[in-house]
Design a protein around this motif. Sequence first.
Motif, mmCIF file in Angstrom:
data_model
loop_
_atom_site.group_PDB
_atom_site.id
_atom_site.type_symbol
_atom_site.label_atom_id
_atom_site.label_comp_id
_atom_site.label_asym_id
_atom_site.label_seq_id
_atom_site.Cartn_x
_atom_site.Cartn_y
_atom_site.Cartn_z
ATOM 1 N N GLN A 13 1.023 -0.790 0.603
ATOM 2 C CA GLN A 13 -0.081 0.138 0.191
ATOM 3 C C GLN A 13 1.091 1.402 0.006
ATOM 4 O O GLN A 13 2.289 1.184 0.902
ATOM 5 C CB GLN A 13 -0.955 -0.407 1.169
ATOM 6 C CG GLN A 13 -2.395 -1.220 1.291
ATOM 7 C CD GLN A 13 -3.441 -1.042 2.191
ATOM 8 O OE1 GLN A 13 -2.749 -0.162 2.775
ATOM 9 N NE2 GLN A 13 -3.608 -1.491 2.548
ATOM 10 N N PRO A 14 -0.005 1.975 -0.355
ATOM 11 C CA PRO A 14 1.350 3.625 -0.291
ATOM 12 C C PRO A 14 1.263 4.161 0.939
ATOM 13 O O PRO A 14 0.509 3.861 2.231
ATOM 14 C CB PRO A 14 0.220 4.663 -0.847
ATOM 15 C CG PRO A 14 -0.674 3.903 -2.027
ATOM 16 C CD PRO A 14 -0.810 2.194 -1.339
ATOM 17 N N GLY A 15 2.796 4.404 0.691
ATOM 18 C CA GLY A 15 3.412 4.841 2.244
ATOM 19 C C GLY A 15 4.275 3.636 2.856
ATOM 20 O O GLY A 15 4.452 3.653 4.117
ATOM 21 N N GLY A 16 3.754 2.281 2.758
ATOM 22 C CA GLY A 16 4.797 1.103 2.868
ATOM 23 C C GLY A 16 6.540 1.034 2.640
ATOM 24 O O GLY A 16 6.607 1.834 1.792
ATOM 25 N N SER A 17 6.435 0.148 3.269
ATOM 26 C CA SER A 17 7.260 -0.511 2.665
ATOM 27 C C SER A 17 8.664 -2.273 1.650
ATOM 28 O O SER A 17 7.273 -2.707 2.439
ATOM 29 C CB SER A 17 9.221 -0.146 3.894
ATOM 30 O OG SER A 17 8.859 0.945 4.646
ATOM 31 N N LEU A 18 9.101 -2.048 1.590
ATOM 32 C CA LEU A 18 9.448 -3.243 0.914
ATOM 33 C C LEU A 18 11.179 -3.433 0.618
ATOM 34 O O LEU A 18 12.185 -1.950 0.978
ATOM 35 C CB LEU A 18 10.102 -3.396 -0.294
ATOM 36 C CG LEU A 18 8.094 -3.538 -0.603
ATOM 37 C CD1 LEU A 18 7.110 -3.890 -1.917
ATOM 38 C CD2 LEU A 18 7.101 -4.987 -0.203
ATOM 39 N N ARG A 19 11.461 -4.871 1.400
ATOM 40 C CA ARG A 19 13.402 -4.705 0.458
ATOM 41 C C ARG A 19 13.333 -5.515 -0.384
ATOM 42 O O ARG A 19 12.888 -7.115 -0.350
ATOM 43 C CB ARG A 19 14.076 -5.246 2.406
ATOM 44 C CG ARG A 19 15.641 -5.427 1.848
ATOM 45 C CD ARG A 19 15.896 -5.821 3.182
ATOM 46 N NE ARG A 19 17.131 -5.657 3.960
ATOM 47 C CZ ARG A 19 17.999 -5.996 3.893
ATOM 48 N NH1 ARG A 19 17.665 -8.149 4.154
ATOM 49 N NH2 ARG A 19 19.184 -5.961 3.891
ATOM 50 N N LEU A 20 14.078 -4.826 -1.128
ATOM 51 C CA LEU A 20 15.328 -5.891 -2.798
ATOM 52 C C LEU A 20 16.066 -6.568 -1.851
ATOM 53 O O LEU A 20 16.695 -6.019 -1.538
ATOM 54 C CB LEU A 20 14.671 -4.747 -3.414
ATOM 55 C CG LEU A 20 13.329 -4.236 -3.783
ATOM 56 C CD1 LEU A 20 13.361 -3.932 -5.357
ATOM 57 C CD2 LEU A 20 11.971 -5.264 -4.072
ATOM 58 N N SER A 21 16.610 -7.464 -3.173
ATOM 59 C CA SER A 21 17.552 -8.447 -2.640
ATOM 60 C C SER A 21 18.112 -8.795 -3.712
ATOM 61 O O SER A 21 17.074 -9.628 -4.917
ATOM 62 C CB SER A 21 17.870 -8.954 -1.562
ATOM 63 O OG SER A 21 17.202 -8.722 -0.444
ATOM 64 N N CYS A 22 19.646 -8.443 -4.566
ATOM 65 C CA CYS A 22 19.640 -9.355 -5.202
ATOM 66 C C CYS A 22 21.595 -10.272 -5.026
ATOM 67 O O CYS A 22 22.154 -8.721 -4.145
ATOM 68 C CB CYS A 22 19.995 -8.257 -5.888
ATOM 69 S SG CYS A 22 21.607 -8.188 -7.787
ATOM 70 N N ALA A 23 20.727 -11.035 -5.487
ATOM 71 C CA ALA A 23 22.482 -11.774 -4.971
ATOM 72 C C ALA A 23 23.069 -11.804 -7.083
ATOM 73 O O ALA A 23 22.291 -12.846 -7.755
ATOM 74 C CB ALA A 23 21.796 -13.181 -4.087
ATOM 75 N N ALA A 24 24.727 -11.978 -6.439
ATOM 76 C CA ALA A 24 25.050 -12.230 -7.873
ATOM 77 C C ALA A 24 26.125 -13.493 -7.935
ATOM 78 O O ALA A 24 26.977 -13.924 -6.348
ATOM 79 C CB ALA A 24 25.783 -11.132 -8.168
#
Length: 115
Positions: A13-24
């Motif tokens: 929802q607007p105002g929320g948070s997410l954490r993206l990860s990227c593994a190489a």
Amino acid sequence: QVQVVESGGGLVQPGGSLRLSCAASGISFSFNWMAWYRQAPGKERELVAHITIDGRTTYVDSVKGRFTISRDNAKNTVYLQMNSLKPEDTAVYYCNVPGPGAGYWGQGTQVTVSS
């Protein structure tokens, strides 16, 4: 063979948070830089955030103060903490690391910000 895999996208929802990860994987040394891009429907892919091996960061103006890029050199992993998300942040987010030509890219992870 270098592989780049993103994770952590989803619906928020607007105002929320997410954490993206990227593994190489597939490489024995740390990349000089790692970056996150995004592409919204009908728009060109844009650079969102960039981090050097010594931790220097740059951000596109639209995410400054809301997003934070970080990395774990030992794991060749880069993160994107996204706070105060807005509908205009909706896009497919891609991880990019150095390599031949335009570098190596992941398959992307969808981030949708909607109520």
